[in-house]
Structure formats: structure tokens, C-alpha cells
Design a protein around this motif. Structure first.
Motif, PDB file in Angstrom:
ATOM      1  N   PHE A   1     -13.255  -5.571  14.766  1.00 46.09           N
ATOM      2  CA  PHE A   1     -12.843  -4.694  14.126  1.00 46.09           C
ATOM      3  C   PHE A   1     -11.636  -4.205  14.551  1.00 46.09           C
ATOM      4  CE2 PHE A   1     -12.394  -0.007  14.790  1.00 46.09           C
ATOM      5  CZ  PHE A   1     -12.533  -0.053  13.459  1.00 46.09           C
ATOM      6  N   ARG A   2     -11.185  -4.393  15.710  1.00 44.20           N
ATOM      7  CA  ARG A   2      -9.209  -4.508  14.974  1.00 44.20           C
ATOM      8  C   ARG A   2      -9.183  -5.332  14.194  1.00 44.20           C
ATOM      9  NH1 ARG A   2      -8.619  -4.134  21.525  1.00 44.20           N
ATOM     10  NH2 ARG A   2      -9.067  -2.165  22.200  1.00 44.20           N
ATOM     11  N   VAL A   3      -9.643  -6.676  14.344  1.00 43.26           N
ATOM     12  CA  VAL A   3      -8.709  -7.616  13.136  1.00 43.26           C
ATOM     13  C   VAL A   3      -9.188  -7.631  12.053  1.00 43.26           C
ATOM     14  CG1 VAL A   3      -9.473  -9.902  12.429  1.00 43.26           C
ATOM     15  CG2 VAL A   3      -8.773  -9.695  14.873  1.00 43.26           C
ATOM     16  N   GLY A   4     -10.086  -6.730  12.284  1.00 40.80           N
ATOM     17  CA  GLY A   4     -10.533  -6.682  10.460  1.00 40.80           C
ATOM     18  C   GLY A   4     -10.008  -5.479   9.903  1.00 40.80           C
ATOM     19  N   LEU A   5      -9.237  -4.476  10.833  1.00 40.87           N
ATOM     20  CA  LEU A   5      -8.579  -3.343  10.051  1.00 40.87           C
ATOM     21  C   LEU A   5      -6.972  -3.769   9.572  1.00 40.87           C
ATOM     22  CD1 LEU A   5      -8.939  -0.249  12.859  1.00 40.87           C
ATOM     23  CD2 LEU A   5      -9.765  -0.099  10.276  1.00 40.87           C
ATOM     24  N   ARG A   6      -6.515  -4.389  10.817  1.00 45.42           N
ATOM     25  CA  ARG A   6      -4.997  -5.234  10.279  1.00 45.42           C
ATOM     26  C   ARG A   6      -5.718  -5.785   9.068  1.00 45.42           C
ATOM     27  NH1 ARG A   6      -5.073  -6.080  15.802  1.00 45.42           N
ATOM     28  NH2 ARG A   6      -5.617  -8.744  15.538  1.00 45.42           N
ATOM     29  N   LEU A   7      -6.412  -6.256   9.077  1.00 47.88           N
ATOM     30  CA  LEU A   7      -6.091  -6.997   7.607  1.00 47.88           C
ATOM     31  C   LEU A   7      -6.883  -6.111   6.227  1.00 47.88           C
ATOM     32  CD1 LEU A   7      -9.358  -9.664   7.713  1.00 47.88           C
ATOM     33  CD2 LEU A   7      -6.889 -10.006   7.463  1.00 47.88           C
ATOM     34  N   GLU A   8      -7.413  -4.400   6.057  1.00 43.70           N
ATOM     35  CA  GLU A   8      -7.262  -3.572   5.785  1.00 43.70           C
ATOM     36  C   GLU A   8      -6.002  -3.204   4.957  1.00 43.70           C
ATOM     37  OE1 GLU A   8      -9.667  -2.258   3.672  1.00 43.70           O
ATOM     38  OE2 GLU A   8     -12.101  -2.275   4.796  1.00 43.70           O
ATOM     39  N   LEU A   9      -5.235  -2.914   6.270  1.00 44.39           N
ATOM     40  CA  LEU A   9      -3.649  -2.466   6.510  1.00 44.39           C
ATOM     41  C   LEU A   9      -2.778  -3.346   5.423  1.00 44.39           C
ATOM     42  CD1 LEU A   9      -3.275  -0.579   9.703  1.00 44.39           C
ATOM     43  CD2 LEU A   9      -3.216   0.187   6.825  1.00 44.39           C
ATOM     44  N   CYS A  10      -3.231  -4.564   6.103  1.00 49.02           N
ATOM     45  CA  CYS A  10      -2.696  -6.010   5.086  1.00 49.02           C
ATOM     46  C   CYS A  10      -2.617  -5.765   2.940  1.00 49.02           C
ATOM     47  CB  CYS A  10      -2.632  -6.838   5.383  1.00 49.02           C
ATOM     48  SG  CYS A  10      -2.192  -7.148   7.068  1.00 49.02           S
ATOM     49  N   TYR A  11      -4.081  -5.604   3.618  1.00 44.89           N
ATOM     50  CA  TYR A  11      -4.048  -5.395   1.792  1.00 44.89           C
ATOM     51  C   TYR A  11      -3.792  -4.659   0.825  1.00 44.89           C
ATOM     52  CZ  TYR A  11      -6.517  -5.421  -2.680  1.00 44.89           C
ATOM     53  OH  TYR A  11      -6.906  -5.101  -4.432  1.00 44.89           O
ATOM     54  N   TRP A  12      -3.291  -3.216   1.601  1.00 47.46           N
ATOM     55  CA  TRP A  12      -3.243  -1.954   1.396  1.00 47.46           C
ATOM     56  C   TRP A  12      -1.148  -2.027   1.168  1.00 47.46           C
ATOM     57  CZ3 TRP A  12       1.191   1.207   4.016  1.00 47.46           C
ATOM     58  CH2 TRP A  12       1.690   1.715   3.983  1.00 47.46           C
ATOM     59  N   LEU A  13      -0.544  -3.046   1.338  1.00 49.44           N
ATOM     60  CA  LEU A  13       0.550  -2.887   1.659  1.00 49.44           C
ATOM     61  C   LEU A  13       1.376  -3.852   0.107  1.00 49.44           C
ATOM     62  CD1 LEU A  13       2.140  -4.319   5.615  1.00 49.44           C
ATOM     63  CD2 LEU A  13       2.752  -1.690   4.026  1.00 49.44           C
ATOM     64  N   LEU A  14      -0.248  -4.767   0.240  1.00 56.62           N
ATOM     65  CA  LEU A  14       0.063  -5.559  -1.244  1.00 56.62           C
ATOM     66  C   LEU A  14      -0.037  -4.259  -2.533  1.00 56.62           C
ATOM     67  CD1 LEU A  14       0.083  -8.021  -2.362  1.00 56.62           C
ATOM     68  CD2 LEU A  14      -1.847  -8.478  -2.484  1.00 56.62           C
ATOM     69  N   ILE A  15      -1.083  -4.440  -2.486  1.00 57.67           N
ATOM     70  CA  ILE A  15      -1.958  -3.399  -3.534  1.00 57.67           C
ATOM     71  C   ILE A  15      -0.728  -1.751  -4.182  1.00 57.67           C
ATOM     72  CG2 ILE A  15      -3.484  -1.541  -3.161  1.00 57.67           C
ATOM     73  CD1 ILE A  15      -3.737  -3.294  -5.689  1.00 57.67           C
ATOM     74  N   GLY A  16      -0.418  -1.549  -2.770  1.00 55.85           N
ATOM     75  CA  GLY A  16      -0.001  -0.161  -2.910  1.00 55.85           C
ATOM     76  C   GLY A  16       1.461  -0.259  -3.355  1.00 55.85           C
ATOM     77  N   GLY A  17       2.750  -1.452  -2.615  1.00 52.42           N
ATOM     78  CA  GLY A  17       3.271  -2.143  -3.953  1.00 52.42           C
ATOM     79  C   GLY A  17       3.927  -2.391  -5.278  1.00 52.42           C
ATOM     80  N   VAL A  18       2.787  -3.608  -5.604  1.00 54.25           N
ATOM     81  CA  VAL A  18       2.027  -3.857  -6.875  1.00 54.25           C
ATOM     82  C   VAL A  18       2.140  -2.324  -7.619  1.00 54.25           C
ATOM     83  CG1 VAL A  18       0.949  -4.657  -8.235  1.00 54.25           C
ATOM     84  CG2 VAL A  18       1.384  -5.792  -6.227  1.00 54.25           C
ATOM     85  N   THR A  19       1.228  -1.672  -7.554  1.00 54.29           N
ATOM     86  CA  THR A  19       0.722  -0.660  -8.024  1.00 54.29           C
ATOM     87  C   THR A  19       1.787   0.482  -8.217  1.00 54.29           C
ATOM     88  OG1 THR A  19      -1.525  -0.392  -7.431  1.00 54.29           O
ATOM     89  CG2 THR A  19      -0.294   1.712  -7.750  1.00 54.29           C
ATOM     90  N   TRP A  20       2.963   1.136  -7.170  1.00 58.41           N
ATOM     91  CA  TRP A  20       4.489   1.207  -7.251  1.00 58.41           C
ATOM     92  C   TRP A  20       5.359   1.412  -8.295  1.00 58.41           C
ATOM     93  CZ3 TRP A  20       5.564   6.490  -5.687  1.00 58.41           C
ATOM     94  CH2 TRP A  20       7.257   6.616  -5.661  1.00 58.41           C
ATOM     95  N   PHE A  21       5.570   0.101  -8.546  1.00 52.69           N
ATOM     96  CA  PHE A  21       6.575  -1.380  -8.865  1.00 52.69           C
ATOM     97  C   PHE A  21       6.003  -1.494 -10.271  1.00 52.69           C
ATOM     98  CE2 PHE A  21       8.175  -2.112  -4.827  1.00 52.69           C
ATOM     99  CZ  PHE A  21       9.250  -1.386  -4.707  1.00 52.69           C
ATOM    100  N   LEU A  22       4.786  -0.896 -10.818  1.00 49.64           N
ATOM    101  CA  LEU A  22       3.976  -1.886 -12.381  1.00 49.64           C
ATOM    102  C   LEU A  22       3.593  -0.854 -13.034  1.00 49.64           C
ATOM    103  CD1 LEU A  22       3.097  -5.310 -11.599  1.00 49.64           C
ATOM    104  CD2 LEU A  22       5.893  -4.817 -12.463  1.00 49.64           C
ATOM    105  N   ARG A  23       3.861   0.765 -11.937  1.00 50.80           N
ATOM    106  CA  ARG A  23       2.453   1.581 -12.925  1.00 50.80           C
ATOM    107  C   ARG A  23       2.874   1.991 -14.207  1.00 50.80           C
ATOM    108  NH1 ARG A  23       6.919   3.688 -10.053  1.00 50.80           N
ATOM    109  NH2 ARG A  23       7.605   5.899 -10.175  1.00 50.80           N
ATOM    110  N   THR A  24       3.636   1.866 -14.771  1.00 50.80           N
ATOM    111  CA  THR A  24       4.494   2.476 -16.182  1.00 50.80           C
ATOM    112  C   THR A  24       4.141   1.076 -17.168  1.00 50.80           C
ATOM    113  OG1 THR A  24       6.033   3.000 -15.708  1.00 50.80           O
ATOM    114  CG2 THR A  24       5.393   3.249 -17.940  1.00 50.80           C
ATOM    115  N   PRO A  25       4.034  -0.065 -16.586  1.00 56.68           N
ATOM    116  CA  PRO A  25       3.224  -0.995 -17.486  1.00 56.68           C
ATOM    117  C   PRO A  25       2.046  -1.265 -17.638  1.00 56.68           C
ATOM    118  CG  PRO A  25       4.718  -2.193 -16.095  1.00 56.68           C
ATOM    119  CD  PRO A  25       5.315  -0.640 -15.958  1.00 56.68           C
ATOM    120  N   MET A  26       1.507  -1.245 -16.471  1.00 56.03           N
ATOM    121  CA  MET A  26       0.031  -1.296 -16.392  1.00 56.03           C
ATOM    122  C   MET A  26      -1.026  -0.224 -16.907  1.00 56.03           C
ATOM    123  SD  MET A  26      -1.185  -1.962 -12.461  1.00 56.03           S
ATOM    124  CE  MET A  26      -0.363  -1.001 -11.587  1.00 56.03           C
ATOM    125  N   VAL A  27      -0.634   0.628 -16.835  1.00 56.65           N
ATOM    126  CA  VAL A  27      -1.375   1.964 -17.656  1.00 56.65           C
ATOM    127  C   VAL A  27      -0.754   1.605 -19.470  1.00 56.65           C
ATOM    128  CG1 VAL A  27      -0.846   4.108 -18.487  1.00 56.65           C
ATOM    129  CG2 VAL A  27      -0.884   3.481 -16.349  1.00 56.65           C
TER     130      VAL A  27
END
Length: 442
Positions: free
Chosen positions: A312-338
Motif C-alpha cells: 500500500f505504501r508503494v502504491g501511494l508513492r506511485l499516486e503522488l508521482c503521477y500527480w506531479l506529472l499531470i499537475g505540472g503538465v496541466t499548469w503549464f499547458l492549461r491555456t493551449p489545452m482548452v
């Protein structure tokens, strides 16, 4: 097949989750392309109509997947325990019961479309095309169930790669049909709904053919094709609670959509666009949670309790790693994505509204990463009621927050209401996790 009761948790969780992530990205990419095609080739009204219909159909789809997730937990337990007879009996009962249920849902849904349109306060300008879109997509509900049930059987034995292949074929077929029939030949939103149903049927048939030919040990035998009351009772015990939990989220989205509809067609179109981006965060997070569920259920069935907490602890770390990826992409590309979703008159307003919303959500995506991880743990432990309570708490507060904030803040109010609901959900889930670990001696 993959036995998760042996070996390093990270390897099992990572290699099980990656195909699920790829499959979800592919499906979500198709959904985004579908909206882009609708918005650019049919018009803003078509994009808004799909946005209104989306939460309603998600209610059906997530209820179906909830039943299959519950059955999948039981099949994972049976596989971990080495009980192949129980595995086949569970799959047979799930298929027979679910098929009848989904056919009934499809008929009732088609009949209830006028009431849905009225309840959602759909603007008159898009009411007709939204009604047609809903009726056609309801026809695809049984096909959606068959694919999800068969995929749950494969995933329960650790095979998450094969369902990805069927999903990839379905998404590509759907996108190609849309591009040719809508983008090339100029057909309208009715064609978009029909191609979705065709693709769903194709994925179900492919999954059935593969299981019969390649994994016969999973296929129920001739004398096992009947609904066993004892097995059905356990499926309903797990699956009905999970289905109800899965259905709570789209009910919440329907309520939130009602608040968005009051903001006008521009806000509806913007919200449809940004929810496609939201899906790229939420759905893969749920896929990692599915990996956690399968891992924990297999080890619980095998009596390997010492492996559960570490996994379970390993799974939580995977969840947070994915957030760093998708959160960063969304922040920087939010206007062109829309901007991908709209063009022409009114596009600037839609882009501005959507970009502001995504600026907040890029940060808030960390919260559902954690809540999904805990939900995966509780499902694997068979604590379905706990997942339901947490989801109802979160969804209820999100809907309440949207009703209070959306009229005052617009779409940013929706983002803040989401953050509030997820935060309170964590305040419930985290202490109960430590209570469960102590009680279960993990």
C-alpha cells in the motif's frame, strides 16, 4: 496471469498499473478528440450537448464498473487462494446477472430521457440534440458491461495488458469513424453517439473471443453457466456497495453540471473541455488504485498479511508521482489545452474560463491521488462500506460547495468545492486506515 503474493510490491504494482494507465490515457485521448471534433466540426452547441450528457452516461458506466470491481475483488481473492472453481463461478454469475440488469437500465434510461433533460435544466437550444445523444448511448450500456466484466476477470488474475489491447482497438476505431463520418462527411452528433456504441460492441466481442481461445481456464464450463445464489450474494455484498459508491460520483457531477448550466452555454462548453483534462488526472489515479486493490486482495486471499501494508505504501508513492506529472503538465499547458476544444465566435471566453479553472485544479489533483490510494486499500481489504462512506462524504460536500460557490465565483468555485470535499474525505480515511491496520494486525 500474475501471482502478486510473491516478489517485490513495486514491480507488481508498477507493471500492473502501467497498462491500465496507458489504456485510460488512450480512452481519455479519444474522449478529448471526440469533444474536439464535436466542437470544431459541429459547433459549440454540440460540445455543450456532450457536456450535459456526459455526467448522465458516466453514472451508468461507473455503476457498471462498480459492480465489476466488486466481483473482481472476489475473483482476485479466489485466484490468490488457488480456488479456480470459485473464480469461474463468480465470473459466470456476474455475466448473467449483469447482462439482465444492464438491459433493463438501457430501456429505462431511454424512457427517462425527457425527465433527465428537464431535471438538468438543459437550455432549449441544445435540448433536442442532447436527448438524441443520450438515447443512442444508452443502447451501448450492455456492451459496456460485457467488456468491463470480462476485463475484470482478466485483471483479477494479474493480466492488465490484454484489456489494454481491446481498449486501444475500440478507441482507435471510434476516433477514425468520427474523423471520417463527422470531420470528413459532415454528419452530426447522432453519428458521434452511434460510433461510440459500435466501438463498445467491438471491444466486448474481442474480449470474449480472447478469453475463449487463450484463457480457457477462466471460462465457465458448461455446468457452471447459471446464477449461484451464494456467489451472487457475495457479489452483491461487494459489488452493490461498490456500484453505489461508483454511482455517487456522477450523481455529484450531475448536480454540479446543473450549477454550471445556469452560467450559460459558454460556461457549459468550457466545463466540458476542462473535465476532459480532469479525467486525465482522476481516471489514471483510479487505475493505480485498482492495482493496489488487486495486490491487496490476492495477498489477503493467500493469507500474506505482512505484504499488504508495504504494498500500500508503494502504491501511494506511485499516486503522488503521477500527480506531479499531470499537475505540472496541466499548469503549464492549461491555456493551449482548452484552446484545442473551441474555435470561432465565443472561443476567447471559453478559453479564459477553462484556463482559470485548470490553474486551481493542477494543484488540487494531489488530493484525489491520496483518496484514490486509500480507496484501493479499503476495497482490497473487503471494506466496501468504508469506501462508500468516504465517497458520499466527499461527493456531498462537493455538490454543496458548488451550489454555494458557483453562483458567486463561477467555475473557480467548482474547483474550490472539489478541494474541500477531497480534504474532508482524507480526514476520514487516514485515521481509519491506522485503525484498520491495528485491528487486522498488518
Amino acid at each position: 496471469m500474475c501471482d502478486m503474493t510473491k516478489g517485490a510490491p513495486l514491480g507488481h504494482l508498477f507493471f500492473y498499473a502501467v497498462p491500465l494507465l496507458l489504456g485510460n490515457w488512450l480512452q481519455l485521448a479519444y474522449n478529448a478528440v471526440d469533444s474536439i471534433i464535436a466542437g470544431r466540426f459541429i459547433g459549440q452547441e454540440a460540445l455543450a450537448a456532450e457536456g450535459v450528457a456526459g455526467p448522465v452516461m458516466n453514472l451508468v458506466i461507473l455503476a457498471i464498473s462498480g459492480l465489476c470491481i466488486g466481483a473482481g475483488v472476489l475473483m482476485s481473492e479466489a485466484f490468490g487462494a488457488g480456488n479456480r472453481d470459485s473464480l469461474r463461478e463468480t465470473l459466470a454469475t456476474t455475466l448473467l446477472f449483469g447482462a439482465g440488469l444492464c438491459c433493463a437500465v438501457a430501456v429505462l434510461g431511454i424512457l427517462a430521457v425527457p425527465w433527465m433533460l428537464q431535471a438538468l435544466a438543459v437550455p432549449d437550444s441544445i435540448r433536442a440534440i442532447t436527448g438524441i445523444y443520450l438515447r443512442i448511448t444508452f443502447v451501448g450500456a450492455p456492451f459496456t458491461f460485457f467488456y468491463n466484466a470480462l476485463a475484470a476477470g482478466l485483471k483479477s488474475v494479474g493480466d492488465s495488458k490484454t484489456p489494454l489491447k481491446f481498449l486501444a482497438f475500440s478507441a482507435i476505431l471510434n476516433a477514425l469513424l468520427d474523423l471520417v463520418l463527422i470531420g470528413g462527411l459532415g454528419f452530426g452528433i447522432v453519428c458521434s453517439a452511434v460510433t461510440t456504441v459500435v466501438a463498445e460492441a467491438a471491444s466486448a466481442l474481442l474480449a470474449m473471443n480472447y478469453m475463449v481461445r487463450q484463457v480457457p481456464e477462466l471460462c465457465p464450463r458448461q455446468g457452471e453457466w447459471h446464477i449461484q445464489r451464494g456467489v451472487l450474494g457475495r457479489i452483491l455484498q461487494y459489488g452493490s456497495v461498490t456500484a453505489l459508491q461508483q454511482a455517487v460520483q456522477p450523481i455529484c457531477k450531475v448536480l454540479i453540471q446543473g450549477q454550471v448550466n445556469a452560467l450559460g452555454v459558454g460556461a457549459i462548453a468550457a466545463f466540458n473541455a476542462v473535465t476532459r483534462v480532469d479525467d486525465f488526472a482522476f481516471t489514471p489515479q483510479q487505475s493505480i488504485a485498482t492495482a493496489i486493490t488487486t495486490y491487496i486482495a490476492q495477498n489477503r486471499g493467500a493469507g500474506q498479511r505482512q505484504r499488504i501494508r508495504a504494498g500500500f505504501r508503494v502504491g501511494l508513492r506511485l499516486e503522488l508521482c503521477y500527480w506531479l506529472l499531470i499537475g505540472g503538465v496541466t499548469w503549464f499547458l492549461r491555456t493551449p489545452m482548452v484552446a484545442l476544444f473551441v474555435s470561432g465566435e465565443g472561443a476567447a471566453q471559453v478559453i479564459a474560463l477553462g484556463s482559470e479553472y485548470l490553474g486551481y485544479m493542477a494543484l488540487f489533483y494531489a488530493l484525489p491521488a491520496l483518496t484514490n490510494g486509500f480507496q484501493g486499500f479499503y476495497r482490497g481489504m473487503g471494506k466496501m462500506t468504508t469506501t462508500l462512506v468516504g465517497t458520499c462524504l466527499q461527493a456531498g460536500l462537493r455538490a454543496l460547495g458548488a451550489a454555494l460557490l458557483a453562483p458567486r465565483m463561477g467555475l473557480p468555485g467548482i474547483a474550490w468545492s472539489c478541494a474541500f470535499g477531497w480534504s474532508v474525505m482524507l480526514l476520514f480515511e487516514i485515521p481509519y486506515y491506522f485503525h484498520t491496520c491495528r485491528k487486522q494486525d498488518l
